[in-house]
Scaffold this motif. Structure first.
Motif, PDB file in Angstrom:
ATOM      1  N   THR A   1      10.764  36.861  -1.311  1.00  0.00           N
ATOM      2  CA  THR A   1      10.695  38.240  -0.816  1.00  0.00           C
ATOM      3  C   THR A   1       9.282  38.814  -0.928  1.00  0.00           C
ATOM      4  O   THR A   1       9.028  39.919  -0.460  1.00  0.00           O
ATOM      5  CB  THR A   1      11.665  39.161  -1.593  1.00  0.00           C
ATOM      6  OG1 THR A   1      11.384  39.036  -2.983  1.00  0.00           O
ATOM      7  CG2 THR A   1      13.111  38.789  -1.334  1.00  0.00           C
TER       8      THR A   1
ATOM      9  N   PRO B   1      22.696  41.865   1.821  1.00  0.00           N
ATOM     10  CA  PRO B   1      22.320  40.453   1.750  1.00  0.00           C
ATOM     11  C   PRO B   1      23.242  39.558   2.585  1.00  0.00           C
ATOM     12  O   PRO B   1      24.445  39.797   2.635  1.00  0.00           O
ATOM     13  CB  PRO B   1      22.429  40.116   0.258  1.00  0.00           C
ATOM     14  CG  PRO B   1      23.033  41.294  -0.406  1.00  0.00           C
ATOM     15  CD  PRO B   1      23.097  42.431   0.548  1.00  0.00           C
TER      16      PRO B   1
ATOM     17  N   SER C   1      22.311  33.859   0.897  1.00  0.00           N
ATOM     18  CA  SER C   1      20.864  34.088   0.811  1.00  0.00           C
ATOM     19  C   SER C   1      20.393  34.003  -0.629  1.00  0.00           C
ATOM     20  O   SER C   1      21.072  34.465  -1.545  1.00  0.00           O
ATOM     21  CB  SER C   1      20.520  35.466   1.384  1.00  0.00           C
ATOM     22  OG  SER C   1      19.163  35.763   1.122  1.00  0.00           O
ATOM     23  N   LYS C   2      19.195  33.432  -0.806  1.00  0.00           N
ATOM     24  CA  LYS C   2      18.625  33.300  -2.140  1.00  0.00           C
ATOM     25  C   LYS C   2      17.597  34.388  -2.422  1.00  0.00           C
ATOM     26  O   LYS C   2      16.922  34.362  -3.454  1.00  0.00           O
ATOM     27  CB  LYS C   2      17.984  31.915  -2.272  1.00  0.00           C
ATOM     28  CG  LYS C   2      19.023  30.817  -2.083  1.00  0.00           C
ATOM     29  CD  LYS C   2      18.448  29.428  -2.173  1.00  0.00           C
ATOM     30  CE  LYS C   2      19.494  28.380  -1.872  1.00  0.00           C
ATOM     31  NZ  LYS C   2      20.703  28.464  -2.729  1.00  0.00           N
ATOM     32  N   ALA C   3      17.453  35.317  -1.485  1.00  0.00           N
ATOM     33  CA  ALA C   3      16.427  36.353  -1.620  1.00  0.00           C
ATOM     34  C   ALA C   3      16.788  37.363  -2.701  1.00  0.00           C
ATOM     35  O   ALA C   3      17.887  37.904  -2.722  1.00  0.00           O
ATOM     36  CB  ALA C   3      16.241  37.072  -0.293  1.00  0.00           C
ATOM     37  N   VAL C   4      15.848  37.596  -3.618  1.00  0.00           N
ATOM     38  CA  VAL C   4      16.018  38.625  -4.640  1.00  0.00           C
ATOM     39  C   VAL C   4      14.869  39.609  -4.492  1.00  0.00           C
ATOM     40  O   VAL C   4      13.704  39.235  -4.591  1.00  0.00           O
ATOM     41  CB  VAL C   4      15.986  38.015  -6.067  1.00  0.00           C
ATOM     42  CG1 VAL C   4      16.114  39.117  -7.118  1.00  0.00           C
ATOM     43  CG2 VAL C   4      17.085  36.984  -6.232  1.00  0.00           C
ATOM     44  N   TRP C   5      15.194  40.877  -4.232  1.00  0.00           N
ATOM     45  CA  TRP C   5      14.164  41.904  -4.050  1.00  0.00           C
ATOM     46  C   TRP C   5      13.842  42.559  -5.381  1.00  0.00           C
ATOM     47  O   TRP C   5      14.695  42.694  -6.237  1.00  0.00           O
ATOM     48  CB  TRP C   5      14.628  42.951  -3.034  1.00  0.00           C
ATOM     49  CG  TRP C   5      14.529  42.434  -1.638  1.00  0.00           C
ATOM     50  CD1 TRP C   5      15.512  41.781  -0.935  1.00  0.00           C
ATOM     51  CD2 TRP C   5      13.380  42.481  -0.777  1.00  0.00           C
ATOM     52  NE1 TRP C   5      15.054  41.437   0.300  1.00  0.00           N
ATOM     53  CE2 TRP C   5      13.755  41.852   0.428  1.00  0.00           C
ATOM     54  CE3 TRP C   5      12.085  42.995  -0.919  1.00  0.00           C
ATOM     55  CZ2 TRP C   5      12.866  41.720   1.493  1.00  0.00           C
ATOM     56  CZ3 TRP C   5      11.219  42.869   0.151  1.00  0.00           C
ATOM     57  CH2 TRP C   5      11.603  42.239   1.345  1.00  0.00           C
TER      58      TRP C   5
ATOM     59  N   GLN D   1      15.882  28.414   1.408  1.00  0.00           N
ATOM     60  CA  GLN D   1      16.409  29.621   2.056  1.00  0.00           C
ATOM     61  C   GLN D   1      16.770  29.320   3.521  1.00  0.00           C
ATOM     62  O   GLN D   1      17.783  29.810   4.019  1.00  0.00           O
ATOM     63  CB  GLN D   1      15.371  30.753   1.958  1.00  0.00           C
ATOM     64  CG  GLN D   1      15.737  32.037   2.700  1.00  0.00           C
ATOM     65  CD  GLN D   1      16.833  32.845   2.014  1.00  0.00           C
ATOM     66  OE1 GLN D   1      17.540  32.351   1.126  1.00  0.00           O
ATOM     67  NE2 GLN D   1      16.983  34.090   2.432  1.00  0.00           N
TER      68      GLN D   1
ATOM     69  N   MET E   1      18.390  31.203  -6.621  1.00  0.00           N
ATOM     70  CA  MET E   1      17.903  32.534  -6.271  1.00  0.00           C
ATOM     71  C   MET E   1      16.392  32.573  -6.464  1.00  0.00           C
ATOM     72  O   MET E   1      15.847  31.885  -7.301  1.00  0.00           O
ATOM     73  CB  MET E   1      18.579  33.596  -7.157  1.00  0.00           C
ATOM     74  CG  MET E   1      20.095  33.605  -7.054  1.00  0.00           C
ATOM     75  SD  MET E   1      20.745  33.687  -5.363  1.00  0.00           S
ATOM     76  CE  MET E   1      20.492  35.419  -4.971  1.00  0.00           C
ATOM     77  N   SER E   2      15.735  33.372  -5.654  1.00  0.00           N
ATOM     78  CA  SER E   2      14.277  33.347  -5.684  1.00  0.00           C
ATOM     79  C   SER E   2      13.671  34.727  -5.456  1.00  0.00           C
ATOM     80  O   SER E   2      14.033  35.428  -4.510  1.00  0.00           O
ATOM     81  CB  SER E   2      13.765  32.397  -4.589  1.00  0.00           C
ATOM     82  OG  SER E   2      12.369  32.512  -4.463  1.00  0.00           O
ATOM     83  N   GLU E   3      12.763  35.103  -6.340  1.00  0.00           N
ATOM     84  CA  GLU E   3      11.984  36.324  -6.121  1.00  0.00           C
ATOM     85  C   GLU E   3      10.707  36.007  -5.361  1.00  0.00           C
ATOM     86  O   GLU E   3      10.006  36.907  -4.925  1.00  0.00           O
ATOM     87  CB  GLU E   3      11.642  36.977  -7.467  1.00  0.00           C
ATOM     88  CG  GLU E   3      12.864  37.594  -8.119  1.00  0.00           C
ATOM     89  CD  GLU E   3      12.575  38.224  -9.458  1.00  0.00           C
ATOM     90  OE1 GLU E   3      11.385  38.492  -9.745  1.00  0.00           O
ATOM     91  OE2 GLU E   3      13.536  38.437 -10.216  1.00  0.00           O
TER      92      GLU E   3
END
Lengths: 502, 97
Positions: free
Chosen positions: A6, A494, A498-502, A33, A1-3
């Protein structure tokens, strides 16, 4: 997961400058991603992981030596597949150019490399940019990250989907009738069509030369301005490139002030064919501008109702000439060369099998519009309408600093919904086409969601070379949306994996 | 207007597009709808309206007539569908009749 993925490019640039992250780490996060999400959205046609990681390592080394190339040095970017790129295929979404690797870089690509950006790969598009949904791509449609059963717009739906799903913070697009702005509107991202001649067309595979204009595709207004400042400006390799410097775009994007600005609402862009939710979000955005101290007036552009018709003559006429270069000799596909067929037959066989259905439709319309006996009635009349549309803009800009409208009459439509009805597909660009005919600056900014939770865009149009006014309004609108509800894209459900962290 | 499949075939030949009869028959009514719709330009294009051929007033752009390096031959030929003796190979361009 990645901040990280985003964040906006400008935030990432700050983190790189502070030494908190490295470009290699940032690039790797985006490649992960892409690996996780691209199979679902089909945004990328080609991913150059090795090239991107090498460019990122170069950027980190430059930064360690104190030789930063630009504000966006080390930031990843994706490129629409009609920009020529050395070392990477350029297919234009067509079998005609499958596997073709250009011998030179487009000027915009060259400038990205000089500025130190990290090119992740090439994004999907309608075949030779002919479409509003990416469904005419020979390599399958891209999908809208807000709803995978819906289109991400087109022709630049690969770039808009990639940016919206955080596969990249930045992308390049090209806009002939709305191919940057309409995908921006339906994916909740920012898309800017610069003034015609503001960004070089050198090395961008030509569709309709008097209308095509490359530009930025991003999640934030400032990011578009920063990217526009890198790719824009005079280029001696493009004879239609404007030989004057760009206005201060990033400054305008950060002004967040519209006091005293005269905003014209184009009254012809509304009513029948416009979804109530689109009109409601648009009315709210106009109210925000008024509350912010802008003076809002209604303007009439009576010839805009003929713009779509003129466009669907001028564009096919130009593209039928431009696509004559695909003759099965210098690049791309060759079929039917069996020793018996002559040159003309080989060309016709190759084109008949290499081009998809929409390309064939437009090649025939263009040939018809230019043919003897019909030239004046069709192509000539369309060029007269172009004069009338430009005149409507001139009169409107005599009273207003910018014009506004919804970017598209509807939110994202479903895959397959319009493929059997070309006129319905063409109407997706109803509001965006007039700016291409006149050559002025035009952009789409997210303003909210429909009741069904799909993005709606605001189109802002400014006179030629006043692109800064688009950014000024866009920056103000973005600040309002963010202060009310936070980033719009954080509201999308999501995508699985997905590895997107908002 | 009513564009026929034969009209489509004739236009396709001008555009160097080899289409099947089925394709011509399918395209004819679609193109007819589009052409009927775009014919609306004639409603406002009066004789006194000037033509606008481009988004910008165009001027000839010249550069000094100096020899500059061009792309290497092998780089240009690398993308060609067929190459012979360092040149683009083309099928025969003249027929016997």
């Amino acid at each position: 997961m990645s901040e990280l993925i985003t964040k906006s490019a400008s935030e990432l640039a700050d983190l790189l400058a502070d030494g908190q992250i490295k470009s290699v780490e940032l690039t790797r996060a985006h490649l992960e991603q892409i690996q996780a999400v691209n199979p679902k959205v089909n945004a990328f046609l080609h991913v150059d992981a090795d090239g991107a990681l090498a460019a990122a390592a170069d950027s980190d080394a430059r930064r360690a030596r104190g030789e930063v190339g630009s504000a966006l040095d080390g930031i990843p970017i994706a490129i629409k597949d009609n920009f020529c790129t050395t070392g990477m295929p350029t297919t234009c979404g067509s079998r005609m150019l499958e596997g073709w690797v250009p011998p030179y870089d487009a000027t915009a690509v060259q400038r990205l490399k000089e500025a130190g950006l990290v090119i992740l790969g090439k994004t999907n598009m309608d075949e030779f940019a002919m479409g509003s949904s990416t469904e005419t791509s020979a390599f399958g449609p891209s999908r809208n990250p807000w709803d995978l059963e819906r289109v991400p717009g087109g022709s630049g739906g690969g770039s808009s989907a990639a940016v919206a799903a955080c596969l990249t913070p930045l992308a390049l697009g090209s806009d002939t009738g709305g191919s940057i702005r309409q995908p921006g509107a339906v994916t909740g991202t920012v898309g800017v069509k610069p003034t015609y001649g503001g960004v070089s067309r050198y090395g961008v595979v030509a569709m309709a030369s008097s209308l095509d204009q490359p530009g930025p595709v991003t999640r934030t207004v400032l990011d578009s301005a920063l990217l526009h400042e890198i790719i824009g400006g005079h280029d001696p390799m493009d004879s239609t490139s404007i030989a004057q410097s760009l206005p201060a775009l990033a400054d305008a994007a950060q002004r967040c002030d519209v006091r005293g600005l005269k905003v014209g609402v184009v009254k012809e862009f509304g009513g029948e064919g416009y979804e109530p939710d689109v009109e409601a979000r648009f009315a709210e955005a106009v109210q925000w501008l008024q509350d912010g101290g802008a003076e809002v007036v209604e303007v009439s552009c009576p010839h805009f109702e003929y713009a779509l018709a003129a466009y669907y003559l001028i564009m096919p006429a130009e593209l039928s000439s431009n696509l004559a270069r695909f003759d099965a000799v210098r690049y791309g596909l060759r079929l039917g060369d069996d020793g018996r067929n002559g040159m003309e037959a080989v060309t016709a066989i190759t084109r008949g099998q290499g081009f998809g259905k929409e390309a064939k439709r437009r090649l025939i319309i263009g040939t018809y519009a230019l043919s003897s006996g019909y030239h004046d009635q069709f192509y000539g009349s369309a060029q007269k309408v172009r004069t009338l549309v430009a005149g409507d803009f001139d009169r409107a800009f005599a009273q207003c600093d910018v014009l506004v409208s919804p970017t598209t009459p509807t939110v994202a439509f479903k895959l397959g919904e319009r493929t059997g009805d070309p006129m319905a597909m063409y109407k997706a660009d109803l509001c965006t086409i007039p700016s291409n005919l006149a050559g002025n600056a035009s952009a789409s900014f997210p303003i909210g969601l429909s009741a069904a939770g799909l993005p709606v865009g605001l189109q802002v149009i400014a006179p030629p070379m006043a692109d800064d006014r688009c950014y000024q309004v866009g920056g103000f609108i973005e600040a309002k949306v963010e202060s009310d509800t936070g980033p719009l894209l954080a509201k999308a459900a999501p995508i699985v994996g997905s590895k997107a962290v908002w | 207007m009513a564009l026929s499949a034969e009209d489509v075939a004739r236009l396709a030949a001008l555009a160097r597009l080899d289409l099947t009869n089925a394709e011509c028959a399918e395209l004819a009514p679609e193109l007819d709808v589009i052409l009927t719709s775009v014919a609306a330009v004639g409603e406002v294009a009066g004789p006194d309206v000037p033509l606008m051929t481009h988004a910008l007033p165009l001027v000839n752009v010249m550069r000094d007539d100096e020899v500059r390096p061009s792309l290497p031959r092998e780089v240009v030929l690398a993308g060609a569908p067929d190459v012979e003796e360092g040149r683009f190979r083309v099928p025969q361009i003249l027929s016997e009749d």
